[in-house]
Design a protein around this motif. Structure first.
Motif, mmCIF file in Angstrom:
data_model
loop_
_atom_site.group_PDB
_atom_site.id
_atom_site.type_symbol
_atom_site.label_atom_id
_atom_site.label_comp_id
_atom_site.label_asym_id
_atom_site.label_seq_id
_atom_site.Cartn_x
_atom_site.Cartn_y
_atom_site.Cartn_z
ATOM 1 N N ILE A 237 0.837 -1.198 0.000
ATOM 2 C CA ILE A 237 0.000 0.000 0.000
ATOM 3 C C ILE A 237 0.875 1.251 0.000
ATOM 4 N N LEU A 238 1.978 1.211 0.761
ATOM 5 C CA LEU A 238 2.889 2.353 0.832
ATOM 6 C C LEU A 238 3.525 2.671 -0.522
ATOM 7 N N ILE A 239 3.891 1.617 -1.261
ATOM 8 C CA ILE A 239 4.592 1.836 -2.536
ATOM 9 C C ILE A 239 3.626 1.900 -3.722
ATOM 10 N N LEU A 240 2.314 1.886 -3.457
ATOM 11 C CA LEU A 240 1.343 1.891 -4.545
ATOM 12 C C LEU A 240 1.510 3.071 -5.499
ATOM 13 N N PRO A 241 1.698 4.319 -5.007
ATOM 14 C CA PRO A 241 1.869 5.443 -5.956
ATOM 15 C C PRO A 241 3.053 5.239 -6.904
ATOM 16 N N VAL A 242 4.160 4.705 -6.377
ATOM 17 C CA VAL A 242 5.333 4.443 -7.213
ATOM 18 C C VAL A 242 5.023 3.370 -8.240
ATOM 19 N N MET A 243 4.317 2.322 -7.818
ATOM 20 C CA MET A 243 4.015 1.211 -8.711
ATOM 21 C C MET A 243 3.003 1.602 -9.778
ATOM 22 N N ILE A 244 2.086 2.526 -9.461
ATOM 23 C CA ILE A 244 1.144 3.016 -10.476
ATOM 24 C C ILE A 244 1.922 3.693 -11.596
ATOM 25 N N LYS A 245 2.834 4.586 -11.224
ATOM 26 C CA LYS A 245 3.656 5.290 -12.211
ATOM 27 C C LYS A 245 4.506 4.308 -13.008
ATOM 28 N N SER A 246 5.070 3.329 -12.336
ATOM 29 C CA SER A 246 5.921 2.345 -12.998
ATOM 30 C C SER A 246 5.136 1.494 -13.990
ATOM 31 N N THR A 247 3.952 1.026 -13.565
ATOM 32 C CA THR A 247 3.141 0.167 -14.438
ATOM 33 C C THR A 247 2.656 0.920 -15.666
ATOM 34 N N VAL A 248 2.188 2.153 -15.477
ATOM 35 C CA VAL A 248 1.731 2.969 -16.608
ATOM 36 C C VAL A 248 2.883 3.183 -17.586
ATOM 37 N N SER A 249 4.058 3.513 -17.058
ATOM 38 C CA SER A 249 5.234 3.737 -17.906
ATOM 39 C C SER A 249 5.628 2.465 -18.647
ATOM 40 N N SER A 250 5.574 1.332 -17.943
ATOM 41 C CA SER A 250 5.922 0.050 -18.566
ATOM 42 C C SER A 250 4.958 -0.303 -19.696
ATOM 43 N N GLN A 251 3.666 -0.062 -19.468
ATOM 44 C CA GLN A 251 2.663 -0.320 -20.498
ATOM 45 C C GLN A 251 2.926 0.522 -21.744
ATOM 46 N N LYS A 252 3.215 1.811 -21.527
ATOM 47 C CA LYS A 252 3.495 2.699 -22.655
ATOM 48 C C LYS A 252 4.737 2.258 -23.414
ATOM 49 N N MET A 253 5.775 1.841 -22.673
ATOM 50 C CA MET A 253 7.013 1.382 -23.306
ATOM 51 C C MET A 253 6.759 0.169 -24.193
ATOM 52 N N GLN A 254 5.940 -0.754 -23.717
ATOM 53 C CA GLN A 254 5.660 -1.957 -24.504
ATOM 54 C C GLN A 254 4.835 -1.624 -25.745
ATOM 55 N N LEU A 255 3.922 -0.656 -25.627
ATOM 56 C CA LEU A 255 3.100 -0.282 -26.780
ATOM 57 C C LEU A 255 3.926 0.356 -27.892
ATOM 58 N N ILE A 256 4.985 1.080 -27.526
ATOM 59 C CA ILE A 256 5.779 1.759 -28.559
ATOM 60 C C ILE A 256 6.964 0.922 -29.039
ATOM 61 N N GLN A 257 7.095 -0.323 -28.526
ATOM 62 C CA GLN A 257 8.228 -1.164 -28.934
ATOM 63 C C GLN A 257 8.292 -1.394 -30.449
ATOM 64 N N PRO A 258 7.159 -1.666 -31.140
ATOM 65 C CA PRO A 258 7.250 -1.839 -32.603
ATOM 66 C C PRO A 258 7.808 -0.599 -33.301
ATOM 67 N N GLU A 259 7.388 0.599 -32.838
ATOM 68 C CA GLU A 259 7.909 1.837 -33.427
ATOM 69 C C GLU A 259 9.386 2.024 -33.080
ATOM 70 N N MET A 260 9.761 1.624 -31.864
ATOM 71 C CA MET A 260 11.152 1.708 -31.439
ATOM 72 C C MET A 260 12.036 0.807 -32.309
ATOM 73 N N GLU A 261 11.554 -0.410 -32.549
ATOM 74 C CA GLU A 261 12.317 -1.349 -33.365
ATOM 75 C C GLU A 261 12.447 -0.856 -34.803
ATOM 76 N N LYS A 262 11.422 -0.175 -35.292
ATOM 77 C CA LYS A 262 11.470 0.395 -36.640
ATOM 78 C C LYS A 262 12.583 1.441 -36.747
ATOM 79 N N ILE A 263 12.705 2.286 -35.725
ATOM 80 C CA ILE A 263 13.770 3.296 -35.713
ATOM 81 C C ILE A 263 15.134 2.626 -35.624
ATOM 82 N N GLN A 264 15.247 1.596 -34.803
ATOM 83 C CA GLN A 264 16.527 0.903 -34.641
ATOM 84 C C GLN A 264 16.945 0.209 -35.937
ATOM 85 N N ARG A 265 15.966 -0.368 -36.656
ATOM 86 C CA ARG A 265 16.280 -1.000 -37.958
ATOM 87 C C ARG A 265 16.745 0.055 -38.962
ATOM 88 N N LYS A 266 16.142 1.224 -38.895
ATOM 89 C CA LYS A 266 16.486 2.316 -39.807
ATOM 90 C C LYS A 266 17.954 2.711 -39.680
#
Length: 286
Positions: free
Chosen positions: A90-119
């Protein structure tokens, strides 16, 4: 995954801090016969002072005292382990909310990230590297992604280590039982003797841990933008390896520690579902 210089610096600093915590927190607690070393034992009369060491003062002793407080209220040290695990989460919930949201966003943009890396694959000149960095930073800005937020989960590692120390060192634990299991014994010693309650609890550890890791991907698939990336495919193997590691830890540590793993995994599953629905999907719908 691309890491900018600021992130690399952050990881180096964190690695150094984690190393210090591990070194200071890994003193031996059990002797060759499997008994708790007397001077390492923690009970209600154990003083909470810096003389015990920085790691013990900051984390181990407060967690152990919290477990004992709840144990006295509920009548069993097992519920103390479960209760303090819930409290810490419960104490670390605010940190974990931010972490989970950030992790979700990172995974969603992975295909675009890989496209840039291939370029820019194979282009090591400074100009190309700077352009690649600029495109990746623009991608982060477009999707409001913070790289540092995705590393917040590593902050739980010192807490996990402190819980391991606290559970091992609580004196009363070695004379406590739950559902016929001796909480101070390691499941490994009892599984080898064919004691089924210990087999069951380790099996529950494995199942809950696996779903605690997989729940992020399961919830991520609810997003219509989701596309499986190469990195996410490789994570499947890593998730299995991580689950096996946790099961091995559960087998090798006092049975009470299995209660910590199970409680933490169930909280992680519930927390991920909550964050996905109320902090990601609800925000996207607005």
């Amino acid at each position: 995954m691309y890491l900018d210089q600021r992130t690399k610096k952050f990881l180096k600093v964190f690695a150094l801090i984690a190393f210090v915590f591990v070194i200071t927190g890994c003193a031996r607690n059990i002797d060759e016969t499997g008994k708790l070393i007397a001077e390492r034992a923690i009970n209600e009369s154990t003083p909470w002072s810096l003389e015990a060491g920085f790691f013990d003062f900051i984390l181990t002793i407060p967690l152990a005292k919290g477990i004992l407080f709840i144990a006295n209220a509920l009548g069993n040290v097992a519920w103390g382990v479960v209760g303090i695990t819930i409290f810490v989460n419960i104490l670390i919930l605010p940190v974990m909310i931010k972490s989970t949201v950030s992790s979700q966003k990172m995974q969603l943009i992975q295909p675009e990230m890989e496209k840039i890396q291939r370029k820019y694959a194979g282009r090591k000149d400074q100009t190309s590297q700077m352009r690649q960095s600029a495109e990746i930073q623009a991608l982060y800005k477009k999707h409001d992604v913070s790289m540092l937020g995705s590393f917040a989960t590593f902050l739980t590692l010192p807490i996990m280590l402190a819980m391991w120390q606290a559970v091992q060192r609580i004196e009363i634990l070695y004379s406590s039982q739950l559902f016929g299991m001796e909480l101070g014994l390691t499941p490994m010693s009892q599984v080898l003797e064919g004691s089924w309650p210990y087999v069951v609890i380790v099996g529950i550890v494995g199942l809950t841990q696996y779903f605690a890791i997989e729940i992020n991907t399961i919830m991520l698939k609810r997003n219509p933008r989701y596309r499986m990336s190469k990195q996410q495919k490789s994570m499947k193997t890593m998730n299995i390896v991580m689950t096996i590691m946790i099961v091995w830890f559960a087998l090798s540590m006092p049975t009470a520690m299995s209660l910590y793993w199970i409680t933490t995994s169930l909280i992680t599953i519930a927390r991920t579902i909550y964050i996905q629905i109320y902090h990601i999907e609800k925000k996207n719908n607005k």
